[in-house]
Scaffold this motif. Structure first.
Motif, PDB file in Angstrom:
ATOM      1  N   LEU A   2       4.106  -3.152   1.061  1.00  0.00           N
ATOM      2  CA  LEU A   2       3.862  -2.535  -0.239  1.00  0.00           C
ATOM      3  C   LEU A   2       3.015  -1.290  -0.032  1.00  0.00           C
ATOM      4  CD1 LEU A   2       2.919  -5.772  -2.183  1.00  0.00           C
ATOM      5  CD2 LEU A   2       5.093  -4.582  -2.278  1.00  0.00           C
ATOM      6  N   LYS A   3       3.404  -0.176  -0.644  1.00  0.00           N
ATOM      7  CA  LYS A   3       2.656   1.075  -0.516  1.00  0.00           C
ATOM      8  C   LYS A   3       2.409   1.660  -1.891  1.00  0.00           C
ATOM      9  CE  LYS A   3       4.488   2.282   3.986  1.00  0.00           C
ATOM     10  NZ  LYS A   3       5.253   3.252   4.768  1.00  0.00           N
ATOM     11  N   GLY A   4       1.248   2.302  -2.037  1.00  0.00           N
ATOM     12  CA  GLY A   4       0.912   2.937  -3.302  1.00  0.00           C
ATOM     13  C   GLY A   4      -0.359   3.747  -3.178  1.00  0.00           C
ATOM     14  N   HIS A   5      -0.671   4.519  -4.205  1.00  0.00           N
ATOM     15  CA  HIS A   5      -1.883   5.336  -4.174  1.00  0.00           C
ATOM     16  C   HIS A   5      -3.030   4.712  -4.968  1.00  0.00           C
ATOM     17  CE1 HIS A   5       0.066   6.774  -7.877  1.00  0.00           C
ATOM     18  NE2 HIS A   5      -1.163   6.985  -8.306  1.00  0.00           N
ATOM     19  N   ASP A   6      -2.765   3.639  -5.715  1.00  0.00           N
ATOM     20  CA  ASP A   6      -3.799   2.977  -6.506  1.00  0.00           C
ATOM     21  C   ASP A   6      -4.158   1.643  -5.840  1.00  0.00           C
ATOM     22  OD1 ASP A   6      -5.542   2.086  -8.418  1.00  0.00           O
ATOM     23  OD2 ASP A   6      -4.070   1.930 -10.023  1.00  0.00           O
ATOM     24  N   LYS A   7      -5.359   1.552  -5.302  1.00  0.00           N
ATOM     25  CA  LYS A   7      -5.770   0.368  -4.546  1.00  0.00           C
ATOM     26  C   LYS A   7      -5.793  -0.886  -5.402  1.00  0.00           C
ATOM     27  CE  LYS A   7      -9.333  -1.074  -1.298  1.00  0.00           C
ATOM     28  NZ  LYS A   7     -10.580  -0.689  -0.617  1.00  0.00           N
ATOM     29  N   GLN A   8      -6.269  -0.772  -6.634  1.00  0.00           N
ATOM     30  CA  GLN A   8      -6.377  -1.943  -7.506  1.00  0.00           C
ATOM     31  C   GLN A   8      -5.006  -2.496  -7.877  1.00  0.00           C
ATOM     32  OE1 GLN A   8      -5.686  -2.412 -11.041  1.00  0.00           O
ATOM     33  NE2 GLN A   8      -6.478  -4.477 -10.908  1.00  0.00           N
ATOM     34  N   SER A   9      -4.086  -1.643  -8.297  1.00  0.00           N
ATOM     35  CA  SER A   9      -2.768  -2.134  -8.694  1.00  0.00           C
ATOM     36  C   SER A   9      -1.975  -2.640  -7.495  1.00  0.00           C
ATOM     37  CB  SER A   9      -1.985  -1.061  -9.447  1.00  0.00           C
ATOM     38  OG  SER A   9      -1.702   0.028  -8.606  1.00  0.00           O
ATOM     39  N   LEU A  10      -2.173  -2.045  -6.321  1.00  0.00           N
ATOM     40  CA  LEU A  10      -1.508  -2.524  -5.112  1.00  0.00           C
ATOM     41  C   LEU A  10      -1.983  -3.928  -4.757  1.00  0.00           C
ATOM     42  CD1 LEU A  10       0.385  -1.742  -2.725  1.00  0.00           C
ATOM     43  CD2 LEU A  10      -1.682  -1.121  -1.501  1.00  0.00           C
ATOM     44  N   GLY A  11      -3.278  -4.162  -4.835  1.00  0.00           N
ATOM     45  CA  GLY A  11      -3.816  -5.493  -4.574  1.00  0.00           C
ATOM     46  C   GLY A  11      -3.353  -6.516  -5.595  1.00  0.00           C
ATOM     47  N   GLN A  12      -3.229  -6.097  -6.855  1.00  0.00           N
ATOM     48  CA  GLN A  12      -2.756  -6.991  -7.908  1.00  0.00           C
ATOM     49  C   GLN A  12      -1.310  -7.393  -7.680  1.00  0.00           C
ATOM     50  OE1 GLN A  12      -4.592  -8.321 -10.423  1.00  0.00           O
ATOM     51  NE2 GLN A  12      -2.810  -9.522 -10.988  1.00  0.00           N
ATOM     52  N   VAL A  13      -0.462  -6.440  -7.314  1.00  0.00           N
ATOM     53  CA  VAL A  13       0.950  -6.728  -7.049  1.00  0.00           C
ATOM     54  C   VAL A  13       1.078  -7.668  -5.857  1.00  0.00           C
ATOM     55  CG1 VAL A  13       3.113  -5.691  -6.251  1.00  0.00           C
ATOM     56  CG2 VAL A  13       1.851  -4.644  -8.119  1.00  0.00           C
ATOM     57  N   ALA A  14       0.312  -7.402  -4.793  1.00  0.00           N
ATOM     58  CA  ALA A  14       0.364  -8.267  -3.611  1.00  0.00           C
ATOM     59  C   ALA A  14      -0.085  -9.682  -3.948  1.00  0.00           C
ATOM     60  CB  ALA A  14      -0.509  -7.687  -2.502  1.00  0.00           C
ATOM     61  N   ALA A  15      -1.110  -9.820  -4.770  1.00  0.00           N
ATOM     62  CA  ALA A  15      -1.599 -11.146  -5.161  1.00  0.00           C
ATOM     63  C   ALA A  15      -0.576 -11.883  -6.017  1.00  0.00           C
ATOM     64  CB  ALA A  15      -2.924 -11.021  -5.908  1.00  0.00           C
ATOM     65  N   GLU A  16       0.118 -11.160  -6.905  1.00  0.00           N
ATOM     66  CA  GLU A  16       1.135 -11.797  -7.740  1.00  0.00           C
ATOM     67  C   GLU A  16       2.320 -12.275  -6.900  1.00  0.00           C
ATOM     68  OE1 GLU A  16       2.130  -9.008 -10.816  1.00  0.00           O
ATOM     69  OE2 GLU A  16       0.189  -9.242 -11.808  1.00  0.00           O
ATOM     70  N   GLU A  58       5.174   1.032 -11.701  1.00  0.00           N
ATOM     71  CA  GLU A  58       5.265   2.446 -11.350  1.00  0.00           C
ATOM     72  C   GLU A  58       4.191   2.779 -10.317  1.00  0.00           C
ATOM     73  OE1 GLU A  58       7.471   5.674 -11.471  1.00  0.00           O
ATOM     74  OE2 GLU A  58       7.804   4.021 -12.854  1.00  0.00           O
ATOM     75  N   GLY A  59       4.547   3.507  -9.280  1.00  0.00           N
ATOM     76  CA  GLY A  59       3.586   3.910  -8.262  1.00  0.00           C
ATOM     77  C   GLY A  59       3.526   2.975  -7.067  1.00  0.00           C
ATOM     78  N   ILE A  60       4.248   1.867  -7.095  1.00  0.00           N
ATOM     79  CA  ILE A  60       4.269   0.918  -5.979  1.00  0.00           C
ATOM     80  C   ILE A  60       5.674   0.919  -5.373  1.00  0.00           C
ATOM     81  CG2 ILE A  60       3.939  -1.480  -5.259  1.00  0.00           C
ATOM     82  CD1 ILE A  60       1.373  -0.238  -6.249  1.00  0.00           C
ATOM     83  N   GLU A  61       5.741   1.074  -4.057  1.00  0.00           N
ATOM     84  CA  GLU A  61       7.009   1.042  -3.342  1.00  0.00           C
ATOM     85  C   GLU A  61       7.000  -0.145  -2.401  1.00  0.00           C
ATOM     86  OE1 GLU A  61       7.339   4.719  -1.271  1.00  0.00           O
ATOM     87  OE2 GLU A  61       7.133   5.920  -3.080  1.00  0.00           O
ATOM     88  N   ALA A  62       8.162  -0.767  -2.211  1.00  0.00           N
ATOM     89  CA  ALA A  62       8.269  -1.918  -1.319  1.00  0.00           C
ATOM     90  C   ALA A  62       9.406  -1.705  -0.336  1.00  0.00           C
ATOM     91  CB  ALA A  62       8.508  -3.194  -2.121  1.00  0.00           C
ATOM     92  N   THR A  63       9.166  -2.121   0.896  1.00  0.00           N
ATOM     93  CA  THR A  63      10.208  -2.146   1.916  1.00  0.00           C
ATOM     94  C   THR A  63      10.167  -3.506   2.578  1.00  0.00           C
ATOM     95  OG1 THR A  63       8.720  -1.198   3.561  1.00  0.00           O
ATOM     96  CG2 THR A  63      10.137   0.335   2.374  1.00  0.00           C
ATOM     97  N   VAL A  64      11.342  -3.992   2.994  1.00  0.00           N
ATOM     98  CA  VAL A  64      11.437  -5.305   3.629  1.00  0.00           C
ATOM     99  C   VAL A  64      12.045  -5.133   5.007  1.00  0.00           C
ATOM    100  CG1 VAL A  64      12.474  -7.595   3.494  1.00  0.00           C
ATOM    101  CG2 VAL A  64      11.681  -6.474   1.419  1.00  0.00           C
ATOM    102  N   GLU A  65      11.390  -5.728   5.998  1.00  0.00           N
ATOM    103  CA  GLU A  65      11.899  -5.715   7.361  1.00  0.00           C
ATOM    104  C   GLU A  65      11.742  -7.111   7.927  1.00  0.00           C
ATOM    105  OE1 GLU A  65      10.621  -3.555  11.426  1.00  0.00           O
ATOM    106  OE2 GLU A  65      10.791  -2.260   9.674  1.00  0.00           O
ATOM    107  N   LYS A  66      12.853  -7.797   8.147  1.00  0.00           N
ATOM    108  CA  LYS A  66      12.892  -9.187   8.582  1.00  0.00           C
ATOM    109  C   LYS A  66      12.099 -10.055   7.615  1.00  0.00           C
ATOM    110  CE  LYS A  66      13.946  -8.503  13.406  1.00  0.00           C
ATOM    111  NZ  LYS A  66      13.649  -8.874  14.760  1.00  0.00           N
ATOM    112  N   ASN A  67      10.944 -10.588   8.035  1.00  0.00           N
ATOM    113  CA  ASN A  67      10.167 -11.459   7.153  1.00  0.00           C
ATOM    114  C   ASN A  67       8.894 -10.781   6.646  1.00  0.00           C
ATOM    115  OD1 ASN A  67       8.702 -11.481   9.535  1.00  0.00           O
ATOM    116  ND2 ASN A  67       8.125 -13.621   9.341  1.00  0.00           N
ATOM    117  N   ALA A  68       8.821  -9.451   6.712  1.00  0.00           N
ATOM    118  CA  ALA A  68       7.624  -8.726   6.285  1.00  0.00           C
ATOM    119  C   ALA A  68       7.945  -7.819   5.094  1.00  0.00           C
ATOM    120  CB  ALA A  68       7.070  -7.899   7.431  1.00  0.00           C
TER     121      ALA A  68
END
Length: 178
Positions: A132-146, A119-129
């Protein structure tokens, strides 16, 4: 003396900040984030300025002073502008797609990886990119790392999932003996 801790946290008038015991609550619109200081620092809320102070001169309290000030600033920045991370997918046949709250990744395995976005994380895909967007820096970094951990970049061809700003240390492959 902490150079970070002594700086005040300024926030706009559209962010509602309230304190209840050791918990500071930041709210803007439908987003609300709590910062629990666990009694490690003293704080003062004065209008649109939040300041932090140490409880004693012990090493731990001085460390918490700068840490909680930085966490509060990250919450304010997340609620005003938000955070974004960009991941790149490199490799033949590697793809990503977003279906509602599920990120579908095809990363060369025999099966697709369906990653449920929190919850709070949005994702968009464009070609190979993947953005990830969100308002919580810690959870955004965790999702990106996973997501990156599903197929980290390898050093020979650079295939895998990497951060957009990340540089991969490349290795030379085998050479023939003549």
């Amino acid at each position: 003396m902490s150079r970070i801790g002594k700086l005040p946290v300024q926030f706009a008038s559209d962010i509602a900040v309230s304190a209840n015991g050791n918990v500071i609550t930041f709210a803007k619109g439908k987003n609300s984030v709590d910062l629990d200081t666990k009694g490690n620092v003293a704080f003062n809320l004065d209008g649109s300025v939040l300041t932090f102070a140490t409880l004693s001169d012990s090493r731990a309290h001085r460390a918490f002073w700068g840490t909680y000030r930085a966490l509060a600033q990250n919450i304010v920045t997340g609620l005003t502008t938000g955070y974004a991370k960009v991941l790149e997918i490199n490799g033949v046949g590697y793809r990503a797609a977003v279906n509602g709250r599920v990120l579908n990744l095809q990363l060369g395995f025999s099966h697709d990886i369906n990653y449920e976005l929190p919850e709070g994380i949005e994702a968009t895909v464009e070609k190979n990119a993947i953005t990830l967007k969100g308002h919580d820096k810690q959870s955004l970094g965790q999702v990106a790392a996973e997501i990156r951990s599903f197929r980290p970049p390898e050093p020979y061809k650079g295939k895998g999932v990497k951060y957009a700003e990340e540089t991969i240390a490349r290795k030379a492959g085998k050479t023939s003996k003549k």
